[in-house]
Design a protein around this motif. Structure first.
Motif, short mmCIF file in Angstrom:
data_model
loop_
_atom_site.label_atom_id
_atom_site.label_comp_id
_atom_site.label_asym_id
_atom_site.label_seq_id
_atom_site.Cartn_x
_atom_site.Cartn_y
_atom_site.Cartn_z
N ILE A 162 0.72 -1.13 0.09
CA ILE A 162 0.06 -0.18 0.08
C ILE A 162 0.93 1.12 0.10
O ILE A 162 0.68 2.23 -0.71
CB ILE A 162 -1.16 0.09 1.02
CG1 ILE A 162 -2.08 -1.03 1.05
CG2 ILE A 162 -1.72 1.38 1.40
CD1 ILE A 162 -2.98 -1.43 2.15
N ILE A 163 1.90 1.28 0.79
CA ILE A 163 2.83 2.43 0.91
C ILE A 163 3.68 2.80 -0.60
O ILE A 163 3.41 3.63 -0.88
CB ILE A 163 3.78 2.31 2.07
CG1 ILE A 163 3.09 2.21 3.47
CG2 ILE A 163 4.72 3.33 1.79
CD1 ILE A 163 4.20 2.04 4.55
N VAL A 164 3.98 1.54 -1.03
CA VAL A 164 4.90 1.54 -2.17
C VAL A 164 3.86 2.18 -3.40
O VAL A 164 4.14 3.11 -4.25
CB VAL A 164 5.67 0.49 -2.55
CG1 VAL A 164 5.97 0.33 -3.98
CG2 VAL A 164 6.53 0.20 -1.72
N THR A 165 2.88 1.65 -3.39
CA THR A 165 1.75 1.83 -4.48
C THR A 165 1.34 3.30 -4.47
O THR A 165 1.17 4.15 -5.53
CB THR A 165 0.61 0.90 -4.44
OG1 THR A 165 1.14 -0.47 -4.60
CG2 THR A 165 -0.41 1.38 -5.64
N LEU A 188 8.59 3.89 10.15
CA LEU A 188 8.97 5.06 10.83
C LEU A 188 9.76 5.88 10.23
O LEU A 188 9.63 7.16 10.11
CB LEU A 188 9.70 4.67 12.08
CG LEU A 188 8.85 4.02 13.28
CD1 LEU A 188 9.98 3.59 14.36
CD2 LEU A 188 8.05 5.11 14.08
N ASP A 189 10.54 5.25 9.19
CA ASP A 189 11.44 5.99 8.47
C ASP A 189 10.37 6.85 7.38
O ASP A 189 10.83 8.04 6.73
CB ASP A 189 12.48 5.20 7.51
CG ASP A 189 13.63 4.71 8.59
OD1 ASP A 189 13.71 5.35 9.55
OD2 ASP A 189 14.12 3.79 8.28
N PHE A 190 9.42 6.18 6.85
CA PHE A 190 8.43 6.72 5.88
C PHE A 190 7.98 8.12 6.75
O PHE A 190 7.59 9.07 5.97
CB PHE A 190 7.50 5.86 5.55
CG PHE A 190 6.43 6.27 4.77
CD1 PHE A 190 6.57 6.81 3.38
CD2 PHE A 190 5.17 6.53 5.08
CE1 PHE A 190 5.46 7.15 2.49
CE2 PHE A 190 4.23 6.97 4.43
CZ PHE A 190 4.25 7.34 3.33
N PHE A 191 7.42 7.93 7.80
CA PHE A 191 6.79 8.84 8.76
C PHE A 191 7.61 10.18 8.58
O PHE A 191 7.43 11.25 8.42
CB PHE A 191 6.43 8.44 10.02
CG PHE A 191 5.04 7.54 9.88
CD1 PHE A 191 4.25 7.67 8.79
CD2 PHE A 191 5.01 6.88 10.74
CE1 PHE A 191 2.92 7.05 8.62
CE2 PHE A 191 3.54 5.97 10.67
CZ PHE A 191 2.77 5.91 9.97
N ALA A 192 8.88 9.82 9.22
CA ALA A 192 9.83 10.74 9.46
C ALA A 192 10.30 11.60 8.19
O ALA A 192 10.41 12.87 8.28
CB ALA A 192 11.22 10.25 10.10
N SER A 193 10.29 10.85 7.09
CA SER A 193 10.80 11.55 5.75
C SER A 193 9.69 12.43 5.38
O SER A 193 9.87 13.68 4.87
CB SER A 193 11.03 10.39 4.68
OG SER A 193 11.25 11.19 3.56
N CYS A 194 8.38 11.96 5.26
CA CYS A 194 7.32 12.74 4.81
C CYS A 194 7.18 13.89 5.76
O CYS A 194 6.77 15.01 5.05
CB CYS A 194 5.97 11.84 4.93
SG CYS A 194 5.92 10.63 3.80
N LEU A 195 7.37 13.68 7.06
CA LEU A 195 7.01 14.93 7.95
C LEU A 195 8.10 16.01 7.77
O LEU A 195 7.80 17.12 7.55
CB LEU A 195 7.29 14.54 9.46
CG LEU A 195 6.89 15.40 10.63
CD1 LEU A 195 5.51 16.28 10.41
CD2 LEU A 195 6.89 14.98 11.75
#
Length: 969
Positions: free
Chosen positions: A140-143, A192-199
């Motif tokens: 879901i995240i990748v897509t 967590l890395d995805f959240f941190a990067s997006c934030l």
């Protein structure tokens, strides 16, 4: 399942065109269109949503993007179908469904947010339920992260996934949940890395809407417990952990000043929710030696932001900070109580919460109450109890100002803009104070409140509202004050008695009367004050605004000062006879006064005087009841209670319920001390005199359930009061019950029959008649429970029926075991075990348990019990199967212990046979779903077979059944 886009008829009943037309009528066409009305369109669409054809047609509607209303209806239906009827789809169609949902999300993402929300929920639920979809979170995240305009949708899906995994409606089962959480645990660092990067990206771009959404989503993932302490060692993840503190303090980057007020409020509210979830998740603080200190230091660092918000009168942000501090304190409670002023047990946390309680906004103080409840409970078993007493005392003092009412022209709290909220707040304060009194000596709090009262009176800006608030607090305290306290209590009592009635605001007088009522226990020891209290209460009875409070207080003096009040009984009788004419008297207050007067009456030495006094008290109620019956007759209606016309707020004088409740109170509290020479019960002549009016009430209100229930309640207390002394009236009672129940089978008649059985079942001269009563009531009962959804719509009837049957087993088991009705009752019990009603299930299981214990412990009754169990179709095997399946698939967790009681009783009868029955029942559970989801492995089934068949006690069996149920729910 093929996701076809053809607009062809899918069945003779439902088609693409007919659904679109019905949705148009429902949402767009006002009162309807042609042959289809709005109401009929709603009913038709409800049937469509439940049908198998809705999958295909809703897919077609979304694919063709028909119109906004149709697309929302289709998306909502798809989500609902996935959530509740996912089992309808063959497993080979699941991948097509997934592809379609992603396609619809992509095409709808720029249109309606409401449609997109439903599609996001549908995808989240599909990811949880679809066994073949491995690593769904990562996919879901990748897509969705590839396309920037889908990021909001991605965060929506990630927001609901951790929430939905514990949604019992999905019935995922424990194995599937463990499998999903295991997958998430493997990818938690990537998340967590995805959240941190997006934030970081959103903050740099000043996209506070998405940043706020991400903070909320991050908070949701704390609830599933996948994050570990060492996950936040890396600085960028620690920055993510602490980001909500920046948002809640309003200290985002330089572009934060451009936030609109709505978005700024949403940002700190969302951040507070995130932090509350995080503090709850790290409640086992010793497992998070890195995370918890960092969060606690950041939370304590919010104090300047709180002070700035107070100065700016930003109450909303103050509330957000208060929520964080309260939840932090909840998590730190073990540290605070066991290691005060050491590390995480710093008492600065309590100082901050006391600062919040001191804020003039009541809502802030209310947010802290949950913490103070739990903290008081923890302190009560702490070795440092004395250390925290000053803190709890300061809380009580701070709450005084929040307990102020608003206007001198109304009853306490009625003029507050949020009357209900103010009343509920005072109730919560009362609950807290009751706990605090276990920690702080009531006498100490009494002195504190008394000194506070003197400070208010000495102040140049003295306000009666503060006096009333202190008096409200004192009403809670004085009940626990030692009767030996002679310094402060007399002064307080004198002050209240000295309040001038002409110039004292009504709210203060009301609270003063309540205070006087609470003083009844103390005055009972210090009888010299009774002469001063009694006239004040009697004078207040003449004021319609004070009559209820005064009546309640007078009732308490009658209850606690029975001996002393005997000399006043003649005056009390006059009060009871004249008060019904006072329009300001509330029913509860009238009953409380009658309760006290009846207790005084019961202590009178002369039985003739007791009978005469009870008769006079009942005459008042019977007169009111007869007036209601006459008003009902004058209205020209003997039946039909639509809209509560005969017992609702608009019934007026035709409402018999207040009079019935007063009669019930009189007989409930009437317990005279009978001498051994008494030939009959002093209440029997009164019951005879009252009975004709009671019987007329049942005859005149036959179909009004509320009136019948309250009338049966009167009879119940009469029977409980007189016990076997009312045997002469038993035939009339039984005849009236049978006659009324045959016409209108209200379940309260079953309950009343159970009372009669309990009182007279051991009397051999009454047993045959009682059994005839039961058998006569079985016909109407079966007709009701076996018709349509009878059990689901009438659980009270099942509850009362089996309570009656249990009474038979307890008082005269031989009669029931030999009755021709027993097989029918047994079958009805098997069918009622899965009722969605806690009390009904408890009543059925109690009956079955009593029955099985008779077979176990009583040789005389063993044979008929074993005969029931030996039936090949509806016997013990069927009972075991129903118990196991209901416990695992249907019953709520709080009803499982009741089922375990019955199953354990079965085992005690014949362990080997019942063990085989348990094994057969377990094998019939749906261990593997058609879509391949394994709810219970063969090893798990075998494990539970062994543990259930060899359970040492009922509690162990209950735990095993609840653990087994988690595999299927």
């Amino acid at each position: 399942m093929t996701m076809s886009s053809e607009k062809q008829s899918t069945s003779d009943t439902y088609s693409y065109t007919s659904v679109v037309e019905a949705v148009g009528v429902l949402y767009n066409n006002g009162n309807g269109n042609g042959h289809l009305s709005k109401e009929s369109a709603s009913q038709w669409l409800d049937g469509f949503q439940k049908s198998i054809y809705s999958w295909q047609i809703c897919n077609d509607i979304l694919q063709h993007n028909t119109d906004l209303s149709c697309c929302y209806f289709a998306a909502q239906t798809m989500r609902s179908k996935i959530k509740y009827q996912f089992h309808e789809l063959p497993p080979n169609t699941h991948h097509d469904l997934k592809a379609s949902l992603f396609s619809h999300l992509n095409s709808q993402s720029r249109t309606s947010p409401q449609v997109v929300t439903q599609l996001c929920l549908a995808i989240a639920d599909l990811a949880l339920q679809m066994v073949q979809w491995r690593n769904s979170l990562q996919e879901i995240i990748v897509t969705l992260s590839r396309d920037g305009h889908l990021m909001d949708n991605l965060l929506e899906i990630l927001f609901v996934m951790p929430e939905e995994i514990n949604n019992k409606s999905l019935r995922l089962g424990q194995n599937r949940r463990h499998e999903l959480i295991g997958e998430w645990d493997q990818h938690r660092l990537e998340l967590l890395d995805f959240f941190a990067s997006c934030l970081n990206q959103y903050e740099s771009a000043g996209n506070w809407k998405l940043a706020n959404r991400l903070i909320g989503t991050f908070g949701q993932w704390w609830s599933v417990g996948v994050f570990a302490d060492n996950d936040f060692v890396e600085q960028h993840r620690m920055d993510l952990l602490l980001a909500p503190f920046r948002f809640i303090a309003g200290s985002q980057t330089a572009t934060a000043g451009s936030l609109s007020p709505d978005l700024a409020e949403s940002a700190h509210t969302t951040a507070a929710e995130c932090l509350c979830s995080a503090f709850y998740a790290v409640e086992a603080v010793d497992l998070y030696p890195t995370v918890v200190p960092a969060m606690v230091n950041a939370a304590l660092g919010l104090e300047p932001a709180y002070q700035a918000s107070v100065a700016a009168e930003d109450t909303s942000r103050c509330i957000s900070i208060c929520r964080v501090w309260s939840d932090m304190a909840q998590s730190l409670t073990p540290k605070l109580t066991n290691e005060p002023n050491v590390g995480l047990g710093s008492l600065r946390t309590l100082d901050l919460l006391l600062t919040v309680v001191g804020h003039p906004c009541r809502e802030l103080a209310e947010y802290t109450l949950s913490f103070w409840y739990s903290f008081a409970a923890a302190v009560s078993v702490s070795k440092s109890k004395e250390l925290f007493q000053p803190y709890m005392e300061r809380v009580v003092v701070a709450l005084v100002k929040h307990c102020q009412c608003a206007s001198p022209n109304s009853t306490t709290g009625d003029a507050d803009q949020d009357t209900t909220g103010f009343h509920e707040f005072r109730e919560r304060v009362t609950e807290l104070l009751e706990d605090v009194l276990y920690l702080v000596e009531p006498e100490r709090l009494l002195c504190t409140m008394f000194n506070l009262l003197k400070e208010f009176e000495a102040s140049s800006s003295a306000d009666w509202r503060l006096t009333e608030a202190v008096l409200f607090i004192l009403c809670i305290i004085v009940s626990e004050v030692s009767s030996q306290e002679n310094e402060v209590t007399p002064q307080l009592l004198h002050a209240v008695l000295s309040l001038p009635p002409d110039s004292t605001p009504i709210p203060l007088q009301l609270t003063g009367l309540t205070f006087l009522g609470k003083m009844a226990v103390w005055v009972n020891i210090h009888q010299e004050f009774l002469g001063a209290v009694f006239p004040v209460l009697l004078n207040a009875l003449s004021n319609p605004e004070l009559v209820s409070a005064s009546a309640s207080a007078l009732g308490q003096y009658c209850t606690f000062c029975k001996t002393q009040m005997q000399s006043q009984f003649a005056g009390l009788l006059q009060v009871a006879e004249t008060l019904p004419n006072n329009s300001g008297l509330k029913p509860d207050a009238a009953q409380e006064l009658l309760c006290g007067i009846t207790q005084v009456l019961s202590r009178l030495p002369d039985e003739q005087q007791i009978t005469a006094g009870l008769q006079r008290l009942c005459d008042v109620q019977v007169a009111g009841l007869e007036a209601a019956l006459a008003a009902r007759t004058a209205a020209g209606s003997r039946s039909g209670c639509s809209g509560g016309s005969c017992c609702g707020p608009n019934a007026g004088k035709a409402n018999p319920i207040p009079w019935l409740d007063c009669l019930a109170t009189l007989f409930r509290e009437f317990h005279p001390n009978l001498s051994s020479s008494s030939e009959s019960h002093p209440g029997l002549p009164v019951m005879r005199a009252v009975w004709p009016s009671i019987e007329r009430t049942l005859a005149q209100y036959p179909d009004c359930m509320r009136v019948v229930e309250h009338t049966c309640r009167v009879i119940r207390y009469q029977v409980r009061c007189l016990k076997r002394s009312c045997a002469p009236l038993l035939p009339q009672l039984a005849d009236r019950i049978m006659l009324s129940y045959a016409a209108f089978p209200h379940s309260c008649f079953l309950y009343l029959a159970g009372i009669l059985t309990d009182e007279f079942g051991e009397d051999s001269t009454c047993q045959v008649g009682l059994l005839q009563l039961l058998e006569a009531m079985m016909g109407p009962t079966l007709a009701t429970l076996e018709s349509g959804r009878g059990l689901a719509q009438n659980p009270d009837m099942a509850e009362d029926l089996f309570r009656l049957c249990t009474r038979f087993l307890q008082r005269c088991p031989g009669q029931l075991l030999a009755s021709r009705a027993l097989p029918t009752i047994w079958q009805l019990a098997l069918g009622s075990l899965s009722a969605e009603h806690r009390d009904a299930v408890a009543s059925v299981t109690k009956f079955l348990q009593e029955l099985l214990q008779l077979g176990q412990h009583n040789q005389q009754h063993r044979e008929p019990v074993l005969a029931l169990l030996s039936d090949s179709e509806q016997g013990g095997a069927a009972l075991t199967r129903v118990l196991v399946h209901a416990s695992v698939l249907q019953l709520s967790s709080y009803s499982v212990p009741d089922a375990a009681e019955v199953l354990h009783s079965l085992l005690l009868l014949d362990q080997r046979t019942v063990s085989d029955w348990i094994g057969a029942a377990l094998l019939q559970l749906p261990a593997t779903r058609p879509d391949g989801l394994v709810q219970a492995t063969p090893d798990q089934i075998q494990h539970f077979h062994r543990t259930l068949a060899n359970s040492s006690d009922v509690s162990d069996m209950s735990r095993q059944l609840q653990q087994l149920a988690r595999l299927f729910k």
